[in-house]
Design an enzyme around this catalytic site. Structure first.
Site, mmCIF file in Angstrom:
data_model
loop_
_atom_site.group_PDB
_atom_site.id
_atom_site.type_symbol
_atom_site.label_atom_id
_atom_site.label_comp_id
_atom_site.label_asym_id
_atom_site.label_seq_id
_atom_site.Cartn_x
_atom_site.Cartn_y
_atom_site.Cartn_z
ATOM 1 N N GLY A 189 47.703 8.632 17.537
ATOM 2 C CA GLY A 189 46.668 7.770 18.082
ATOM 3 C C GLY A 189 45.815 8.483 19.110
ATOM 4 C CB ALA A 190 43.316 10.144 19.673
ATOM 5 C CB SER B 145 47.629 12.076 14.243
ATOM 6 O OG SER B 145 46.343 12.291 14.776
ATOM 7 C CB ALA B 146 48.338 12.247 19.083
ATOM 8 C CG ASP C 145 44.761 15.401 7.936
ATOM 9 O OD1 ASP C 145 44.967 14.187 8.087
ATOM 10 O OD2 ASP C 145 45.675 16.234 7.847
ATOM 11 C CG HIS D 149 43.960 11.697 10.417
ATOM 12 N ND1 HIS D 149 44.697 12.860 10.483
ATOM 13 C CD2 HIS D 149 44.097 11.102 11.635
ATOM 14 C CE1 HIS D 149 45.246 12.961 11.682
ATOM 15 N NE2 HIS D 149 44.908 11.915 12.394
#
Length: 566
Positions: free
Chosen positions: A124-125, A211-212, A346, A465
């Site tokens: 979630g960045a 991701s994160a 992605d 992504h």
């Protein structure tokens, strides 16, 4: 006359003699009772939701041990997510009381013991996300039920602070940052200390995340604070050396946040920020959504640069959790088995924000946008680097490039720069530093099912992504309306088998679950990988993933001198 402790002990014993239920479990904080659910063919599963692994965290402080509880803790409902920005402007959701974890334990005819453990870290960045993910009615995005059942592993999902509360840093010890990483570490350590009581093997823990969350997994295996806590790691679409993982000049953004909440920006800044309402801190560290005037039919961020440059909150080199740049810490993962990979598109989600016309066949994207995007990603290296990148990316175009070529190239650039090249770099660093640790690489190429005629994505769409996550968590088996086809179930079964085998043995091919192709190890002399796809067989074993593009971003462009600070 029996005392209370004796009565509790008897109660615990009676509840745990069942062959299909753990009953009440005695953890370091106290007794917990989850929910036992019946599955098919006589199988059962114990589910524990909302077990605290640390106390309510103080603002900009490392997590502290939970003080424990006296009564039996009811662990049958998920707890609040960590405080974060909402999709609505100037709104937040969640709570500061959020350091909880959830556990899924399969019991196949008898209570489990010494089972492999998989700990999920969400993405979630570093701004959004939760241990459950999206919840709609009974659909829980990160429910570990299918993975635990089909993989015969214990699945744990953990919460951690995000946004300003998790990752703001002044670059100084008083407000060093990385609080979200410390939360993750506290959860992993809790699992290591307590999971045996749930039937897990504390010496066989695998971290996995996307991701994160994938970058976090990679950072956890590099930190010197985690020696002996886990054995393996899977980083999906995110590694420690991605260009968005490490914030190089955190104080600059901390000053921006301080000004928004009326704090001084001198030596008093950190102490002032610690006194600000957490909601105000979260809002001060977010950016606003707006409508772009050039594309009035599409809502997205009003950005002058690619969205990559607006991801201001992320981990930092703090001299503690990360004593050096991640690229210099892979020796700490020498004995950790490591899988890392990406989805073949992605970068699509980011290209859709930077160039919203990418998804609309009738809306053309000017060819000049390709050069503009490459210029943004190479701006610290100057025109020579830009020309090198441009000549490679337009080398496969027709004399007059089609709209499909232009749009796919934009997606490829974002994929290569943000994910693919850096994942290959991390794999090489791991393999080069490995002692007993094995290294594996993958590329997911299953087309997004929302792509095609009369669908919101273009027909050339590949794996976007986050497209990997539902397959790993078995959603094609539990959400047939979203994943209606046999090919979806096939791919989900393959990924669960590879992931669970790896968690059990460190080898994705061995562990009791059959796989469609033998996945070779990755090393510097054989950059081999598997292409994950519902059609996969032995022919889907490949090597040298996008070799020229990886070389461009990892070697060619860095070889040019900086013309401005990166």
């Amino acid at each position: 006359m029996m005392n209370m402790k004796s009565l509790v002990a008897i109660a615990v014993f009676l509840e745990t003699v069942s062959a299909t239920s753990l009953g009440v479990v005695n953890t370091e904080g106290g007794l917990v009772r989850g929910e036992n659910i019946a599955l098919e063919a006589g199988r059962h599963m114990d589910v524990f939701k909302g077990i605290p692994f640390a106390d309510v965290p103080e603002t900009f402080m490392k997590p502290k041990p939970h003080p424990g509880w006296d009564d039996v803790l009811d662990a049958t409902a998920f707890k609040d997510i960590c405080l974060q920005v909402s999709v609505f402007p100037n709104k937040t959701r969640g709570s500061t009381d959020c350091l909880y974890l959830n556990i899924w334990v399969p019991n196949n005819g008898s209570v489990s013991s010494d089972m492999p453990v998989m700990v999920w870290i969400y993405g979630g960045a570093f701004i959004f996300g939760s241990s459950t993910g999206i919840e709609i009615l009974k659909f829980v995005q990160y429910s570990g039920q299918e993975l635990a059942d089909r993989g015969n592993v214990i699945v744990v999902s953990i919460g951690y602070r995000v946004g300003s509360l998790g990752f703001l840093s002044t670059g100084e010890p008083e407000l060093a940052g990385n609080y979200g990483l410390w939360d993750q570490q506290a959860a992993i350590a809790w699992v290591h200390r307590n999971i045996r009581k749930f039937g897990g093997d504390p010496e066989n823990i695998t971290l996995f995340g996307e991701s994160a969350g994938g970058a976090s997994v990679n950072l956890q295996i590099l930190s010197p604070h985690n020696k002996g806590l886990f054995k393996r790691a899977i980083a999906q679409s995110g590694v420690a050396v991605c260009p968005w993982t490490i914030k190089k000049n955190p104080r600059e953004y901390a000053v921006e946040v301080a000004l928004k909440v009326n704090c001084p920006t001198d030596e008093r800044m950190a102490s002032c920020l610690k006194e600000i309402d957490p909601v105000d801190l979260i809002l001060a560290g977010s950016f606003n959504f707006s409508r772009n005037s050039s594309d009035p039919i599409v809502y997205h961020l009003e950005l002058s640069d690619p969205i990559f440059y607006y991801l201001e909150l992320s981990p930092v080199i703090d001299g503690d959790f990360l004593p050096d740049h991640p690229s210099k810490l892979f020796h700490n993962a020498a004995d950790i088995d490591f899988i890392a990979g990406v989805n073949d598109m992605d970068g699509h989600i980011f290209a859709s924000i930077d160039f919203p016309r990418v998804n609309f066949d009738l809306l053309p994207v000017p060819v000049e946008e390709v050069e503009k995007l490459l210029a943004a990603f190479t701006k610290h290296k100057g025109d020579a680097a830009l020309q090198a990148a441009l000549s490679l990316y337009n080398s496969t175009w027709e004399p007059t490039p089609s709209q499909e070529s232009i749009k796919k190239t934009l997606v490829d650039i974002e994929t290569d720069f943000l994910f693919l090249a850096s994942t290959q770099a991390a794999l090489k660093l791991h393999a080069d530093n490995a002692k007993t640790g094995r290294t594996y690489s993958y590329l997911l190429s299953q087309p997004n099912q929302l792509g095609g005629i009369f669908k919101p994505y273009p027909k050339w769409m590949g794996a976007d992504h986050t497209d990997d996550v539902p397959y790993v968590f078995g959603k094609p088996f539990t959400a047939p309306l979203l994943y209606p086809l046999k090919k979806h179930r096939d791919l989900s079964g393959y990924m669960i088998a590879y992931w669970a085998n790896f968690a059990r043995t460190g080898d994705p091919n061995e562990g009791g679950l059959s796989v469609p192709a033998t996945w070779p190890t990755f090393n510097s002399t054989g950059l081999k990988f598997v292409e994950l796809n519902s059609k996969m067989d032995e022919s889907y074993v490949r090597e040298n993933m996008r070799e020229d593009y990886v070389d461009l971003w990892n070697n060619v462009i860095p070889s040019f001198p900086d013309i401005i600070a990166e």
